[in-house]
Design an enzyme around this catalytic site. Structure first.
Site, mmCIF file in Angstrom:
data_model
loop_
_atom_site.group_PDB
_atom_site.id
_atom_site.type_symbol
_atom_site.label_atom_id
_atom_site.label_comp_id
_atom_site.label_asym_id
_atom_site.label_seq_id
_atom_site.Cartn_x
_atom_site.Cartn_y
_atom_site.Cartn_z
ATOM 1 N N ARG A 156 29.074 -37.755 9.690
ATOM 2 C CA ARG A 156 27.966 -37.569 8.895
ATOM 3 C C ARG A 156 28.396 -38.003 7.622
ATOM 4 O O ARG A 156 29.356 -38.288 7.240
ATOM 5 C CB ARG A 156 28.291 -35.311 8.270
ATOM 6 C CG ARG A 156 28.168 -35.546 8.885
ATOM 7 C CD ARG A 156 27.555 -33.470 8.998
ATOM 8 N NE ARG A 156 27.227 -32.399 10.472
ATOM 9 C CZ ARG A 156 28.671 -32.335 10.575
ATOM 10 N NH1 ARG A 156 30.006 -32.357 10.238
ATOM 11 N NH2 ARG A 156 28.166 -31.322 11.843
ATOM 12 N N LYS A 180 31.434 -29.844 8.141
ATOM 13 C CA LYS A 180 30.634 -28.030 7.705
ATOM 14 C C LYS A 180 31.504 -26.841 7.377
ATOM 15 O O LYS A 180 32.084 -26.637 8.698
ATOM 16 C CB LYS A 180 29.582 -27.692 8.304
ATOM 17 C CG LYS A 180 28.384 -29.199 7.978
ATOM 18 C CD LYS A 180 27.043 -28.595 8.972
ATOM 19 C CE LYS A 180 25.703 -30.036 8.598
ATOM 20 N NZ LYS A 180 24.891 -29.406 8.590
ATOM 21 N N HIS A 250 22.625 -40.904 9.143
ATOM 22 C CA HIS A 250 22.235 -39.818 10.090
ATOM 23 C C HIS A 250 21.787 -40.646 11.937
ATOM 24 O O HIS A 250 22.287 -39.997 12.932
ATOM 25 C CB HIS A 250 20.770 -38.864 9.758
ATOM 26 C CG HIS A 250 21.009 -37.842 10.080
ATOM 27 N ND1 HIS A 250 23.090 -36.787 9.952
ATOM 28 C CD2 HIS A 250 20.560 -36.528 11.516
ATOM 29 C CE1 HIS A 250 23.361 -35.404 10.795
ATOM 30 N NE2 HIS A 250 21.874 -35.412 11.499
ATOM 31 N N ARG A 253 24.699 -41.974 13.314
ATOM 32 C CA ARG A 253 25.868 -40.562 14.007
ATOM 33 C C ARG A 253 24.678 -40.319 14.955
ATOM 34 O O ARG A 253 25.507 -40.033 16.444
ATOM 35 C CB ARG A 253 25.918 -39.072 13.338
ATOM 36 C CG ARG A 253 26.077 -38.382 13.328
ATOM 37 C CD ARG A 253 25.924 -37.102 13.024
ATOM 38 N NE ARG A 253 26.188 -35.678 12.969
ATOM 39 C CZ ARG A 253 27.140 -35.058 12.681
ATOM 40 N NH1 ARG A 253 27.657 -35.836 13.162
ATOM 41 N NH2 ARG A 253 27.216 -34.141 13.698
ATOM 42 N N HIS A 276 30.068 -30.404 16.237
ATOM 43 C CA HIS A 276 29.404 -29.364 16.407
ATOM 44 C C HIS A 276 30.065 -27.932 16.405
ATOM 45 O O HIS A 276 30.373 -28.027 17.435
ATOM 46 C CB HIS A 276 28.051 -29.499 17.654
ATOM 47 C CG HIS A 276 27.064 -30.044 17.364
ATOM 48 N ND1 HIS A 276 26.518 -31.340 18.287
ATOM 49 C CD2 HIS A 276 26.549 -31.398 15.752
ATOM 50 C CE1 HIS A 276 25.515 -32.121 17.164
ATOM 51 N NE2 HIS A 276 25.363 -32.035 16.428
ATOM 52 N N TYR A 285 20.807 -34.655 22.708
ATOM 53 C CA TYR A 285 21.420 -36.186 23.305
ATOM 54 C C TYR A 285 21.207 -36.382 24.951
ATOM 55 O O TYR A 285 21.440 -37.033 25.262
ATOM 56 C CB TYR A 285 22.549 -36.559 23.092
ATOM 57 C CG TYR A 285 23.296 -36.604 21.113
ATOM 58 C CD1 TYR A 285 21.913 -37.474 20.377
ATOM 59 C CD2 TYR A 285 23.773 -35.874 20.745
ATOM 60 C CE1 TYR A 285 21.989 -37.123 19.098
ATOM 61 C CE2 TYR A 285 23.623 -35.346 19.498
ATOM 62 C CZ TYR A 285 22.903 -36.686 18.260
ATOM 63 O OH TYR A 285 22.606 -36.346 17.299
#
Length: 304
Positions: A156, A180, A250, A253, A276, A285
């Site tokens: 990110r 995150k 992004h 990404r 994730h 995806y």
């Protein structure tokens, strides 16, 4: 933390929980705060609830607010985000014993329209790294490395800006990323990228005066990069190789993940590489992969 809010104690405690226990990013916390401020403002305006106790907030009030958001042409994505904010808010107060039952149990989220991630075609990324000329300046070297890291790791924007020299393990060909919620993940990378990073680090002290030695990527003044710089660099060089509408970090990404799945990578592995928390976030995806297969089928099969 922004403008005064109508229900300060419950909201303030929740925001502190996000900040100090969950360790959410500042922008994420601000988004939660804005949603809650809007919600409590609506309760005050529409139902004259100045300082409502948590138990007073009925599901009917929430549905009324969501209906008003829809009337004001907020997208399903925006409304779902606000529902998610309220769910987290009431769940926190259930856990702390301030609430016996969440009013969110009967709230149904609107269906989201399927939107496939935008990505750069592989032939275009090949052109970017093989044929596009980057200036022989510090900015040129930095811009190329920004694009290389994004495409090779799928990290990110915030992860790239905060990437430290110490997180690069040259002997193991890996980069440790702090994602995150302060979750760490280790991304394997090519020897070519490690060599590029090592060359960049070595040139820092030779080219720049007193550069930042903690963070990997720095500008021509030797200072840590800021978000706008990275956005502009990515947009500039992607514009040279693709005509897609969005040309952001992004998108790179998405490109990383889509190229991996298109080339047969296991979805669970892609999930780990992206950081994730659930496989559902990664499954978007596979849709790109299916679209690619359909295109190949149409072009190649005699009966298509």
């Amino acid at each position: 933390m922004g403008a005064p809010i109508q229900n300060p104690v419950t909201v303030y405690n929740f925001l502190n929980y996000l900040k100090f226990e969950k360790r959410y990013a500042e922008n994420t916390i601000l988004a939660y705060e804005e949603d809650l401020q809007q919600f409590f403002g609506y309760l005050q305006q529409q139902f004259n609830l100045q300082q409502p106790a948590l138990g007073e907030i009925a599901a009917a009030f929430i549905r009324s607010w969501l209906a008003s958001l829809k009337e004001n042409r907020n997208s399903a994505r925006t409304i779902n985000r606000k529902i998610s904010t309220l769910k987290s808010f009431f769940k926190y107060h259930l856990r702390t014993g301030q609430l016996e039952q969440s009013p969110m149990t009967t709230i149904i989220s609107p269906k989201m329209p399927k939107r496939l991630p935008v990505y750069v075609e592989q032939k275009d990324t090949d052109t970017l790294f093989r044929y596009v000329e980057f200036p022989d300046t510090w900015s040129g070297k930095t811009d190329r490395l920004i694009l290389s890291i994004f495409y090779n790791t799928g990290m990110r924007l915030s992860e790239l800006i905060n990437l430290k020299e110490s997180q690069v393990n040259a002997s193991a060909n890996t980069i440790k990323v702090l994602g995150k919620g302060n979750k760490e993940r280790v991304i394997p990378v090519s020897a070519v990228l490690i060599k590029e990073i090592a060359g960049y680090m070595a040139q820092k002290s030779q080219v720049l005066e007193a550069p930042d030695k903690i963070y990997l990527l720095v500008n021509e003044k030797g200072r840590k990069l800021y978000r706008k710089y990275v956005y502009q660099a990515v947009n500039k060089y992607l514009s040279a190789v693709t005509t897609i509408d969005k040309k952001s970090p992004h998108v790179l990404r998405h490109t990383f993940a889509t190229h991996l799945t298109n080339n047969g990578a296991d979805l669970n592995a892609v999930k780990e590489l992206l950081g994730h928390s659930s496989l559902a976030a990664t499954q978007i995806y596979t849709h790109n992969t299916i679209e690619k297969l359909k295109d190949i089928y149409k072009k190649a099969h005699p009966k298509a």
